[in-house]
Design a protein around this motif. Structure first.
Motif, short mmCIF file in Angstrom:
data_model
loop_
_atom_site.label_atom_id
_atom_site.label_comp_id
_atom_site.label_asym_id
_atom_site.label_seq_id
_atom_site.Cartn_x
_atom_site.Cartn_y
_atom_site.Cartn_z
N SER A 226 0.83 -1.21 0.00
CA SER A 226 0.00 0.00 0.00
C SER A 226 0.86 1.25 0.00
O SER A 226 0.59 2.21 -0.74
N ILE A 227 1.92 1.25 0.82
CA ILE A 227 2.84 2.40 0.85
C ILE A 227 3.51 2.57 -0.52
O ILE A 227 3.63 3.69 -1.02
N ARG A 228 3.94 1.45 -1.10
CA ARG A 228 4.60 1.52 -2.40
C ARG A 228 3.68 2.12 -3.46
O ARG A 228 4.08 2.97 -4.25
N GLN A 229 2.43 1.68 -3.45
CA GLN A 229 1.49 2.18 -4.45
C GLN A 229 1.18 3.66 -4.23
O GLN A 229 1.10 4.42 -5.21
N GLU A 230 1.02 4.07 -2.98
CA GLU A 230 0.77 5.49 -2.72
C GLU A 230 2.00 6.32 -3.09
O GLU A 230 1.87 7.44 -3.61
N GLY A 231 3.17 5.78 -2.83
CA GLY A 231 4.40 6.46 -3.23
C GLY A 231 4.49 6.59 -4.74
O GLY A 231 4.91 7.62 -5.27
#
Length: 396
Positions: free
Chosen positions: A272-277
């Motif tokens: 999720s963090i990777r996608q938001e980043g």
């Protein structure tokens, strides 16, 4: 009887015609750094890149949705062993810029049919110059007094120039078996290959800090926010802090490879963090290959201290913890550590050395970055080794 004879002749002719369909491609299998991959001369491939997809999937044995082992191909069931490099001669315009060879990197999906061209592979890049010379794609380079030669490469994925320097014989043939350096994750000593990524900033996004910030707030649901540094050098990477995540996640169990409901939560949150980043970087969040995500931690063991480790990293590749560190991520970390305010800078701040020492699950690696007076990254460097494994034909 005559009808049957004609039918048999037609079937035989058809089989012979089918046997002439190019299902035997000249190929070389090489290790570069901690990766292995198939190297192909672009001249043997179809002109249209869309036609490469079935060839590359067949070569690697993908998709292998049930087992994920790629036993029907050259892949090894992990991202670092499911790679293809396509190498060609430079254009006349590139030659005028001193470029000796052009190459394209393909990350081949294991359980699916994905062929990802969005990034570069630093490990396999170390062997592009060797392959180009061996195949006659570029002429033997000029040999320096110290027995070294430099081959300048152009990577089509990132539109960047990389210089590779390695030992050569008097005739210019690459020499890979000199006992010069060791490399974490690879047994024994081998010849030193120096990779110098020229002007590596903005490899995908055009900006070293795509969001304009050294550190961003990333929302991961239910009012939870974590810090991340979004840096694009050699390849875009989302850097997060172990200490922050460990406050509410089972990070140690996750990094130690335990499969529990708690570690599965870690995996989902990291994605999720990777996608938001990715969204903040202007990249496609559904493309797992880019950006990558990496967890950073300050040195914390006695061994770290004795080995003068600057920073500890655990990187993910295609959603799975990497057994070493993707070299482009390591280089991106070297750059990030020199940018004030990033998570990496906060950890290594005070280290005035040109190099930082990274500890990753496979061992240690030293990386360096050079900045110009205007704040632009002039180069990022790392040392690799490589080995020729096989040359012949590959079926697809």
């Amino acid at each position: 009887m005559l009808r049957r004879l004609c039918k048999d002749v037609l079937a035989s002719t058809t089989r012979r015609a089918m046997s002439t369909v190019p299902n035997r491609l000249p190929a070389t299998f090489l290790r570069g750094g901690t990766s292995k991959g198939i190297f192909l001369n672009k001249a043997v491939l179809p002109t249209e890149r869309a036609e490469w997809t079935p060839l590359f999937l067949g070569i690697m044995g993908s998709p292998d949705a049930e087992y994920g082992r790629q036993l029907n191909g050259m892949g090894g069931g992990v991202s670092s062993l499911s790679k293809i490099m396509v190498v060609s001669s430079p254009t006349e315009e590139q030659k005028a810029k001193g470029i000796d060879a052009e190459y394209t990197f393909a990350q081949v999906g294991i359980r699916d049919s994905t062929i990802d061209y969005s990034g570069n592979c630093g490990n396999l890049t170390s062997m592009i110059g060797v392959f180009a010379i061996d195949e006659g794609i570029c002429p033997p380079p000029n040999v320096k007094e110290d027995g070294q030669a430099t081959v300048r490469l152009f990577n089509t994925n990132t539109q960047k120039i990389i210089d590779t320097t390695f030992p050569v014989s008097e005739t210019g043939a690459p020499v890979l078996d000199l006992p010069q350096v060791t490399m974490a994750g690879v047994p024994g000593k081998a010849s030193k290959i120096v990779l110098d990524f020229v002007n590596p900033g903005g490899a995908r996004t055009g900006k070293l800090l795509p969001s304009g910030n050294a550190t961003d707030d990333i929302e991961i649901g239910e009012g939870c926010v974590v810090k991340a540094s979004l840096v694009d050098a050699t390849n875009p990477t989302v850097f997060v802090s172990y200490s922050e995540l460990n406050e509410f996640l089972a990070m140690d169990d996750y990094l130690n490879g335990k499969d529990t409901p708690q570690t599965q939560v870690v995996s989902r949150i990291l994605e999720s963090i990777r996608q938001e980043g990715a969204k903040k970087m202007g990249l496609d969040p559904s493309a797992q290959a880019q950006p990558k995500i990496a967890i950073l931690r300050a040195p914390y063991t006695d061994e770290d201290k004795s080995q003068e480790v600057s920073i500890v990293i655990h990187a993910l590749s295609m959603g799975v913890l990497h057994k070493a560190v993707p070299m482009t991520v390591g280089l991106c970390l070297g750059v990030a550590s020199k940018i004030q305010g990033t998570i990496a800078w906060n950890i290594v701040h005070g280290n005035d050395s040109d190099l930082i020492r990274i500890r990753h699950p496979g061992g240690l690696v030293d990386v360096g970055a050079e900045f110009g007076s205007n704040g632009d990254v002039k180069s990022a460097k790392v040392i690799r080794t490589g080995r020729r494994l096989m040359k012949g034909i590959v079926w697809h």
